[in-house]
Design a protein around this motif. Sequence first.
Motif, PDB file in Angstrom:
ATOM      1  N   TYR A  67       0.840  -1.208   0.000  1.00 45.97           N
ATOM      2  CA  TYR A  67       0.000   0.000   0.000  1.00 45.97           C
ATOM      3  C   TYR A  67       0.873   1.256   0.000  1.00 45.97           C
ATOM      4  O   TYR A  67       0.676   2.166  -0.799  1.00 45.97           O
ATOM      5  CB  TYR A  67      -0.925   0.009   1.220  1.00 45.97           C
ATOM      6  CG  TYR A  67      -1.683   1.312   1.390  1.00 45.97           C
ATOM      7  CD1 TYR A  67      -2.880   1.524   0.725  1.00 45.97           C
ATOM      8  CD2 TYR A  67      -1.182   2.333   2.190  1.00 45.97           C
ATOM      9  CE1 TYR A  67      -3.551   2.720   0.845  1.00 45.97           C
ATOM     10  CE2 TYR A  67      -1.845   3.537   2.318  1.00 45.97           C
ATOM     11  CZ  TYR A  67      -3.039   3.721   1.649  1.00 45.97           C
ATOM     12  OH  TYR A  67      -3.694   4.918   1.769  1.00 45.97           O
ATOM     13  N   SER A  71       0.731   3.773  -3.095  1.00 43.73           N
ATOM     14  CA  SER A  71      -0.059   4.969  -2.833  1.00 43.73           C
ATOM     15  C   SER A  71       0.492   6.144  -3.629  1.00 43.73           C
ATOM     16  O   SER A  71       1.683   6.195  -3.930  1.00 43.73           O
ATOM     17  CB  SER A  71      -0.003   5.296  -1.340  1.00 43.73           C
ATOM     18  OG  SER A  71      -0.477   6.606  -1.131  1.00 43.73           O
ATOM     19  N   ARG A  72      -0.410   7.081  -3.993  1.00 45.59           N
ATOM     20  CA  ARG A  72       0.022   8.250  -4.762  1.00 45.59           C
ATOM     21  C   ARG A  72       1.145   8.997  -4.049  1.00 45.59           C
ATOM     22  O   ARG A  72       1.962   9.647  -4.681  1.00 45.59           O
ATOM     23  CB  ARG A  72      -1.162   9.190  -4.978  1.00 45.59           C
ATOM     24  CG  ARG A  72      -2.202   8.650  -5.930  1.00 45.59           C
ATOM     25  CD  ARG A  72      -1.742   8.718  -7.369  1.00 45.59           C
ATOM     26  NE  ARG A  72      -2.763   8.194  -8.272  1.00 45.59           N
ATOM     27  CZ  ARG A  72      -2.661   8.182  -9.595  1.00 45.59           C
ATOM     28  NH1 ARG A  72      -1.568   8.636 -10.162  1.00 45.59           N
ATOM     29  NH2 ARG A  72      -3.623   7.693 -10.346  1.00 45.59           N
ATOM     30  N   ALA A  73       1.137   8.889  -2.714  1.00 52.01           N
ATOM     31  CA  ALA A  73       2.177   9.558  -1.945  1.00 52.01           C
ATOM     32  C   ALA A  73       3.439   8.703  -1.869  1.00 52.01           C
ATOM     33  O   ALA A  73       4.465   9.134  -1.358  1.00 52.01           O
ATOM     34  CB  ALA A  73       1.666   9.872  -0.538  1.00 52.01           C
ATOM     35  N   GLY A  74       3.384   7.478  -2.386  1.00 55.01           N
ATOM     36  CA  GLY A  74       4.513   6.559  -2.311  1.00 55.01           C
ATOM     37  C   GLY A  74       5.378   6.592  -3.563  1.00 55.01           C
ATOM     38  O   GLY A  74       5.048   7.272  -4.538  1.00 55.01           O
ATOM     39  N   LEU A  82      -2.876   1.421  -7.142  1.00 57.06           N
ATOM     40  CA  LEU A  82      -3.563   1.128  -5.887  1.00 57.06           C
ATOM     41  C   LEU A  82      -5.053   0.936  -6.132  1.00 57.06           C
ATOM     42  O   LEU A  82      -5.637   1.593  -6.982  1.00 57.06           O
ATOM     43  CB  LEU A  82      -3.336   2.273  -4.899  1.00 57.06           C
ATOM     44  CG  LEU A  82      -3.709   1.973  -3.448  1.00 57.06           C
ATOM     45  CD1 LEU A  82      -2.836   0.878  -2.881  1.00 57.06           C
ATOM     46  CD2 LEU A  82      -3.603   3.224  -2.602  1.00 57.06           C
ATOM     47  N   PHE A  83      -5.650   0.016  -5.371  1.00 57.21           N
ATOM     48  CA  PHE A  83      -7.074  -0.321  -5.488  1.00 57.21           C
ATOM     49  C   PHE A  83      -7.416  -0.933  -6.853  1.00 57.21           C
ATOM     50  O   PHE A  83      -8.474  -0.670  -7.418  1.00 57.21           O
ATOM     51  CB  PHE A  83      -7.968   0.897  -5.215  1.00 57.21           C
ATOM     52  CG  PHE A  83      -7.702   1.541  -3.880  1.00 57.21           C
ATOM     53  CD1 PHE A  83      -7.480   0.759  -2.748  1.00 57.21           C
ATOM     54  CD2 PHE A  83      -7.656   2.918  -3.746  1.00 57.21           C
ATOM     55  CE1 PHE A  83      -7.231   1.344  -1.521  1.00 57.21           C
ATOM     56  CE2 PHE A  83      -7.412   3.518  -2.507  1.00 57.21           C
ATOM     57  CZ  PHE A  83      -7.196   2.722  -1.396  1.00 57.21           C
TER      58      PHE A  83
ATOM     59  N   ARG B  63      -7.305   9.717   5.521  1.00 51.00           N
ATOM     60  CA  ARG B  63      -5.896   9.440   5.263  1.00 51.00           C
ATOM     61  C   ARG B  63      -5.679   9.026   3.800  1.00 51.00           C
ATOM     62  O   ARG B  63      -4.725   9.467   3.146  1.00 51.00           O
ATOM     63  CB  ARG B  63      -5.429   8.326   6.222  1.00 51.00           C
ATOM     64  CG  ARG B  63      -3.957   8.053   6.233  1.00 51.00           C
ATOM     65  CD  ARG B  63      -3.193   9.269   6.728  1.00 51.00           C
ATOM     66  NE  ARG B  63      -1.865   9.293   6.138  1.00 51.00           N
ATOM     67  CZ  ARG B  63      -0.803   8.776   6.721  1.00 51.00           C
ATOM     68  NH1 ARG B  63      -0.882   8.280   7.923  1.00 51.00           N
ATOM     69  NH2 ARG B  63       0.363   8.790   6.110  1.00 51.00           N
ATOM     70  N   ILE B  64      -6.570   8.189   3.286  1.00 51.04           N
ATOM     71  CA  ILE B  64      -6.472   7.747   1.891  1.00 51.04           C
ATOM     72  C   ILE B  64      -6.562   8.947   0.954  1.00 51.04           C
ATOM     73  O   ILE B  64      -5.783   9.090   0.019  1.00 51.04           O
ATOM     74  CB  ILE B  64      -7.579   6.711   1.581  1.00 51.04           C
ATOM     75  CG1 ILE B  64      -7.219   5.356   2.195  1.00 51.04           C
ATOM     76  CG2 ILE B  64      -7.792   6.561   0.077  1.00 51.04           C
ATOM     77  CD1 ILE B  64      -8.308   4.309   2.086  1.00 51.04           C
ATOM     78  N   ASN B  67      -3.455  11.073   0.925  1.00 56.60           N
ATOM     79  CA  ASN B  67      -2.376  10.503   0.124  1.00 56.60           C
ATOM     80  C   ASN B  67      -2.627  10.662  -1.367  1.00 56.60           C
ATOM     81  O   ASN B  67      -1.819  10.250  -2.180  1.00 56.60           O
ATOM     82  CB  ASN B  67      -2.211   9.004   0.434  1.00 56.60           C
ATOM     83  CG  ASN B  67      -1.496   8.775   1.748  1.00 56.60           C
ATOM     84  OD1 ASN B  67      -0.907   9.691   2.306  1.00 56.60           O
ATOM     85  ND2 ASN B  67      -1.563   7.557   2.243  1.00 56.60           N
ATOM     86  N   GLY B  68      -3.791  11.215  -1.718  1.00 59.26           N
ATOM     87  CA  GLY B  68      -4.122  11.387  -3.123  1.00 59.26           C
ATOM     88  C   GLY B  68      -4.637  10.123  -3.771  1.00 59.26           C
ATOM     89  O   GLY B  68      -4.621   9.999  -4.992  1.00 59.26           O
ATOM     90  N   ASP B  69      -5.099   9.169  -2.963  1.00 56.20           N
ATOM     91  CA  ASP B  69      -5.551   7.899  -3.516  1.00 56.20           C
ATOM     92  C   ASP B  69      -7.058   7.855  -3.765  1.00 56.20           C
ATOM     93  O   ASP B  69      -7.606   6.794  -4.052  1.00 56.20           O
ATOM     94  CB  ASP B  69      -5.143   6.749  -2.590  1.00 56.20           C
ATOM     95  CG  ASP B  69      -3.629   6.590  -2.542  1.00 56.20           C
ATOM     96  OD1 ASP B  69      -3.001   6.791  -3.599  1.00 56.20           O
ATOM     97  OD2 ASP B  69      -3.077   6.291  -1.483  1.00 56.20           O
ATOM     98  N   HIS B 224      -3.467  14.347 -10.558  1.00 50.85           N
ATOM     99  CA  HIS B 224      -4.086  13.196 -11.224  1.00 50.85           C
ATOM    100  C   HIS B 224      -5.549  12.996 -10.837  1.00 50.85           C
ATOM    101  O   HIS B 224      -6.224  12.150 -11.401  1.00 50.85           O
ATOM    102  CB  HIS B 224      -3.305  11.925 -10.895  1.00 50.85           C
ATOM    103  CG  HIS B 224      -3.307  11.634  -9.424  1.00 50.85           C
ATOM    104  ND1 HIS B 224      -2.289  12.023  -8.597  1.00 50.85           N
ATOM    105  CD2 HIS B 224      -4.227  11.040  -8.641  1.00 50.85           C
ATOM    106  CE1 HIS B 224      -2.581  11.670  -7.362  1.00 50.85           C
ATOM    107  NE2 HIS B 224      -3.748  11.070  -7.359  1.00 50.85           N
TER     108      HIS B 224
END
Lengths: 222, 275
Positions: A67, A71-74, A82-83, B63-64, B67-69, B224
């Motif tokens: 994850y 993740s976009r932050a990763g 992700l997902f 939190r998700i 993180n931009g998710d 994005h």
Amino acid sequence: MSGDPTLWGIVGLSLRVSLSATIIAAIFAVPLGTALSMGRFFGRRGIIAISSSLMALPPVVVGLAIYLLLSRAGPLGELGLLFTPTAMIIAQSVLIFPIILALTTEAVTPIETTYRPLLHSVAASRWFRLRTLITDARFAIATALLAGFGRAIAEVGAVIIVGGNINGVTRVMTTTIALETSKGNLELAMALGLILIMLAIIVNVFIHWLKSMGAKYQQVSR
Amino acid sequence: MKLLKILCLLIATPLAAQDNTITLSSTTSTQNSGLYDYLLPIFTKDTGINVRVIAVGTGQAIRIAQNGDADVLLVHHRASEDAFVNDGYGTKRYDVMYNDFVLLGPKSDTTNITSLHSFFENTAKTGKYPFISRGDDSGTHKKEQELWAKFTQTTPKGDWYREIGSGMGATLNMAASIDAYTISDRGTWLSFGNKRNLEIKWSGDEVLLNPYGLILVNPEKFPHVQADRSQIFADWITSPRGQTAIGDFRINGKQLFCPDADKTKAEKIIACPAG
């Protein structure tokens, strides 16, 4: 839910994700595990010990690590994985890689010991030895793959984190069972559990069938 | 090589199917009630946009999105929502709907509860019945902590107070199994399938109101995100069509959520989703 397309979609996705993960993990783990049984190099015992310990890797930890990675932050966030089922395949591949590696090493080692004098006497190349061992140990290796597959299809911790349990996209058997339990639909959850157990039984019957085939094959070839 | 081709197909197919989709980070309370299964197909039919729902606790949902998710956030804790917008993660917050929290307890306990205040005080003092806390940083958990702080001025402690770190469903399953008290949103409670000996012990106070807010994730922070489609979603869900659909959603003939995007309508009615 019984018999409707949604259910079959969920069962199908479970199979697709876990089968893909098994194949990917095997592509790396089988040759490496075989090489580990052949070689007598420095650090070999260490690698075997580590891979055996990692068989107990908790799925949630693998899920969390993947994850954070996806993740976009990763670091790999750009890929937008992700997902998605792809993320689930990656997580399960990582989870079962050590299992397939350790079991392959264990399965090939006795065959390697038997073949060693012969392979050395004909001065077989490393590549040829690897191929011969994988071919002749294939039934034992299949057991390792099915053990990995069994672990993958039964786990919930990793896929629920990286997949997100999205209806129709990343919802698999185990995450559906978790969801239905949380909705208090215990009977439905149990019914789904029974389907999962049936799949596990089919996998196990397959293992035993392969083993008996392998035993016959080895008797004939001697 | 054939194997390799099949493998590539197996892995790559999901990537192709991502067009015209937004990701909604939301709470288990809305998901478990069945609202999304009912509401989102109507939205998809109207606009052609698919919505993928990640249902977790409010804390994790935020939190998700941080993180931009996710593209859109739909949660229920006002203070966290405002912080999310103020910190620049979200562009705008919309009122969408509300219901209320209810106090649940075992039918076998015949003690008459005279007020929320007295219930929380007595429970903290006597510890006669266990109290199950979500303990997972969800909107419901935050609300419960606020209630303890408001009525007892302390953090609950003791064997009777059990923080289980799980979703609403798991909490209800446990409360039903061991005859305990707990707090739940009314939507999850009404649609919950394993009520056993639990019943509503108290509801209707203003402090128990449970408003849900929708926030669009900031495209300046995360280039994005599907800002255009998210805006369409926000406009639709706050439009008369979306709001009517929310109000029409029923479980066993009972309304679960009250639409409140329209500010010209009267004040919130506390007992709106009549339980």
